[in-house]
Design a protein around this motif. Structure first.
Motif, short mmCIF file in Angstrom:
data_model
loop_
_atom_site.label_atom_id
_atom_site.label_comp_id
_atom_site.label_asym_id
_atom_site.label_seq_id
_atom_site.Cartn_x
_atom_site.Cartn_y
_atom_site.Cartn_z
N GLU A 1 0.82 -1.20 0.00
CA GLU A 1 0.00 0.00 0.00
C GLU A 1 0.87 1.26 0.00
O GLU A 1 0.58 2.24 -0.71
CB GLU A 1 -0.92 -0.01 1.22
CG GLU A 1 -1.91 1.14 1.28
CD GLU A 1 -2.86 1.13 0.10
OE1 GLU A 1 -3.30 2.22 -0.29
OE2 GLU A 1 -3.15 0.04 -0.43
N THR A 2 1.95 1.23 0.78
CA THR A 2 2.87 2.38 0.78
C THR A 2 3.49 2.59 -0.59
O THR A 2 3.61 3.73 -1.07
CB THR A 2 3.98 2.14 1.83
OG1 THR A 2 3.37 1.97 3.12
CG2 THR A 2 4.95 3.30 1.87
N ARG B 1 2.22 1.67 -3.49
CA ARG B 1 1.22 2.17 -4.44
C ARG B 1 0.97 3.66 -4.25
O ARG B 1 0.86 4.42 -5.23
CB ARG B 1 -0.09 1.40 -4.24
CG ARG B 1 -0.03 -0.04 -4.70
CD ARG B 1 -1.23 -0.81 -4.20
NE ARG B 1 -1.11 -2.23 -4.50
CZ ARG B 1 -1.85 -3.18 -3.95
NH1 ARG B 1 -2.79 -2.84 -3.07
NH2 ARG B 1 -1.67 -4.43 -4.26
N ARG B 2 0.86 4.09 -2.99
CA ARG B 2 0.66 5.52 -2.74
C ARG B 2 1.84 6.33 -3.26
O ARG B 2 1.66 7.41 -3.82
CB ARG B 2 0.46 5.77 -1.24
CG ARG B 2 -0.89 5.31 -0.72
CD ARG B 2 -1.21 5.99 0.62
NE ARG B 2 -0.19 5.70 1.61
CZ ARG B 2 -0.23 4.69 2.46
NH1 ARG B 2 -1.27 3.87 2.44
NH2 ARG B 2 0.73 4.49 3.34
N ASN C 1 1.63 6.51 -7.05
CA ASN C 1 0.53 7.39 -7.44
C ASN C 1 0.90 8.86 -7.21
O ASN C 1 0.67 9.72 -8.08
CB ASN C 1 -0.71 7.02 -6.63
CG ASN C 1 -1.98 7.54 -7.27
OD1 ASN C 1 -1.96 8.13 -8.34
ND2 ASN C 1 -3.11 7.31 -6.62
N ASN C 2 1.49 9.15 -6.05
CA ASN C 2 1.86 10.53 -5.74
C ASN C 2 2.94 11.04 -6.68
O ASN C 2 2.90 12.19 -7.16
CB ASN C 2 2.34 10.64 -4.29
CG ASN C 2 1.21 10.39 -3.30
OD1 ASN C 2 0.03 10.57 -3.64
ND2 ASN C 2 1.55 9.95 -2.09
N ALA D 1 -0.72 2.14 -10.75
CA ALA D 1 -1.13 2.46 -9.39
C ALA D 1 -2.66 2.42 -9.26
O ALA D 1 -3.20 1.89 -8.28
CB ALA D 1 -0.61 3.84 -9.00
N ARG D 2 -3.36 2.95 -10.24
CA ARG D 2 -4.82 2.92 -10.19
C ARG D 2 -5.35 1.49 -10.33
O ARG D 2 -6.34 1.13 -9.70
CB ARG D 2 -5.37 3.79 -11.31
CG ARG D 2 -5.17 5.28 -11.06
CD ARG D 2 -5.60 6.10 -12.26
NE ARG D 2 -5.50 7.54 -11.99
CZ ARG D 2 -5.67 8.48 -12.93
NH1 ARG D 2 -5.92 8.12 -14.19
NH2 ARG D 2 -5.57 9.76 -12.60
N SER E 1 -4.97 -0.23 -6.91
CA SER E 1 -5.53 0.41 -5.71
C SER E 1 -7.04 0.37 -5.64
O SER E 1 -7.61 0.81 -4.65
CB SER E 1 -5.07 1.87 -5.64
OG SER E 1 -5.53 2.59 -6.77
N SER E 2 -7.71 -0.14 -6.65
CA SER E 2 -9.17 -0.12 -6.62
C SER E 2 -9.73 -1.36 -7.31
O SER E 2 -9.06 -1.98 -8.15
CB SER E 2 -9.71 1.15 -7.31
OG SER E 2 -9.30 1.18 -8.67
#
Length: 446
Positions: A234-235, A237-238, A241-242, A288-289, A292-293
């Protein structure tokens, strides 16, 4: 690979053999300890004498001097014995024989009997059936060796021991089967729970309610490790994305400033570099998208999507000077359960890769089979079979001179994984590559 069931079966079997041996030994020891020593020796002597008794038809009663009987005679100065069939008598050391507890009839049969007398004048008195005759065997003062005593006990206990061994063996076998089944069932349940864990979110979901205490440390450690892995994913991926979001704006501004440069050669070189950076950032953002969903699925026609993607890519195809042919085989109205934007992105990535690596003035072949399989084939240099497994890894480009970001096939792989499908890289006769996407088929809809 070590089998837990086999190891457990072997160990429990060995334990059963040890316990059975100990049980038989304990029974023998108990019998030896509780038996009157003199009565025990006379009992063994009587059995040795009985082994040598015979009375062939029409002949006198005989007592064979077996090896065991000779051994007892040598080691027993007070030995005496008497064998009679009611008509004839074979006697050894009659001067040592005390008075018998019953009269010996020499003129007729004697009732079957067995008598043991302990104490100072211990004796054994047996009436046995031999060769159809009833024979009396009486003895006392015998001193058989321990080898004969143990042999007698083992023979006397042979059938009871065999029966006990069979019953004990069945109980052990049942216990082994139940234990192995119980352990296998618990391990199978844990394995099924592990198989149900979503790779995109590998949280610690292994069951702990019915887990045996011996497996609890392993289950707890795996759950903690899975939680840590999920947190790290999760870290990451964030972060991706950032980073992708933060880079898009500076790249857009940079592209506008580069377009204003008066030097055409420098402007072209910088534009190419910025385009490649933009492609990498867009691909990272797309990955990333994707991770993450959850993707919304709906029934779709793969044939229609393929035609729409090729129509959208027509300008790019014309710029590359290539031709694209679309073939549709089998059922064209078949449906797949899929997410349309990601399926379009997967097909577009494959067509773009084919355009990059196809020969000049060549034809890219796109084929849809039964509405659930799509193949994109080019006539480029191809990919060696040993290199194909690595082609879907991030930033792994097909050639050093490629202008791509090395993320296209990674995106396609992850899109297919999200749909429960597969991406397969195949060779093509005569050179080139075939990229095959296989979706789980759905029922055909009219």
């Amino acid at each position: 690979m070590t089998s837990l069931s086999r190891a457990l079966t072997i160990r429990l079997s060995l334990l059963g053999i040890v316990l059975l041996t100990a049980f038989v030994g304990a029974v023998c020891a108990f019998a030896l300890i509780t038996e009157d020593p003199a009565a025990l020796r006379n009992d063994v002597t009587s059995q040795i004498i009985q082994q040598g008794v015979s009375q062939p038809a029409g002949k006198a009663l005989q007592v064979e001097k077996t090896a065991g009987l000779l051994q007892i005679e040598r080691n027993s100065p007070g030995l005496w014995y008497l064998v009679s069939d009611g008509r004839s008598v074979v006697e050894y050391a009659p001067e040592l024989r005390p008075g018998l507890p019953i009269d010996i009839r020499l003129d007729g049969p004697t009732i079957a009997a067995q008598m043991r007398v302990g104490g100072d004048n211990a004796l054994a008195f047996d009436v046995i059936e031999k060769d159809g005759n009833r024979i009396i065997v009486a003895t006392g003062g015998g001193r058989p060796g321990w080898d004969l005593i143990l042999g007698y006990f083992l023979w006397a206990m042979a059938w009871p021991t065999l029966a006990i061994s069979v019953i004990f063996g069945l109980l052990i076998a049942g216990a082994i089967a139940m234990s192995v089944s119980y352990i296998s069932e618990r391990l199978h349940s844990a394995a099924e729970a592990a198989a149900r864990i979503d790779p995109k979110a590998p949280r610690g979901l292994l069951p702990t309610e019915e887990t045996p205490a011996e497996l609890m440390p392993l289950t707890t450690a795996l759950n903690a490790a899975l939680d840590q892995i999920a947190g790290n994913m999760e870290t990451q991926r964030r972060f991706m994305n950032n980073v992708a979001h933060e880079l898009r704006t500076p790249l857009t501004v940079m592209r506008g400033r580069v377009d204003a440069l008066p030097n055409d050669q420098m402007r072209l070189a910088l534009t190419t570099d910025i385009s490649r950076l933009t492609t990498i950032v867009s691909s990272m953002l797309q990955l990333a998208r994707l991770h993450s969903s959850e993707l919304p699925f709906e029934p779709l026609q793969l044939n229609a999507i393929a035609r729409a993607v090729l129509a959208d890519l027509a300008p790019l195809i014309l710029d590359n000077g290539a031709d694209v042919a679309l073939e549709e085989e089998g059922e064209r109205r078949a449906l797949i359960e899929a997410n349309e934007p990601t399926v379009r992105a997967a097909i577009a990535n494959l067509v773009d890769n084919a355009l990059r690596h196809a020969k000049a003035k060549s034809t890219i072949m796109v084929k849809v089979i039964d509405g659930a399989v799509i193949e994109v084939a080019d006539d480029g240099i191809g990919i060696a079979a040993s290199d194909r497994p690595q082609m879907t890894e991030p930033f792994n480009r097909m050639s050093p001179n490629s202008t791509g970001a090395g993320l296209g096939l990674t995106i396609v792989r992850d899109i297919m994984a999200a749909h429960g499908g597969t991406l397969t890289i195949l060779g093509r006769p005569g050179g080139g590559t075939v990229m095959r996407l296989v979706f789980p088929p759905q029922e055909t809809r009219a």
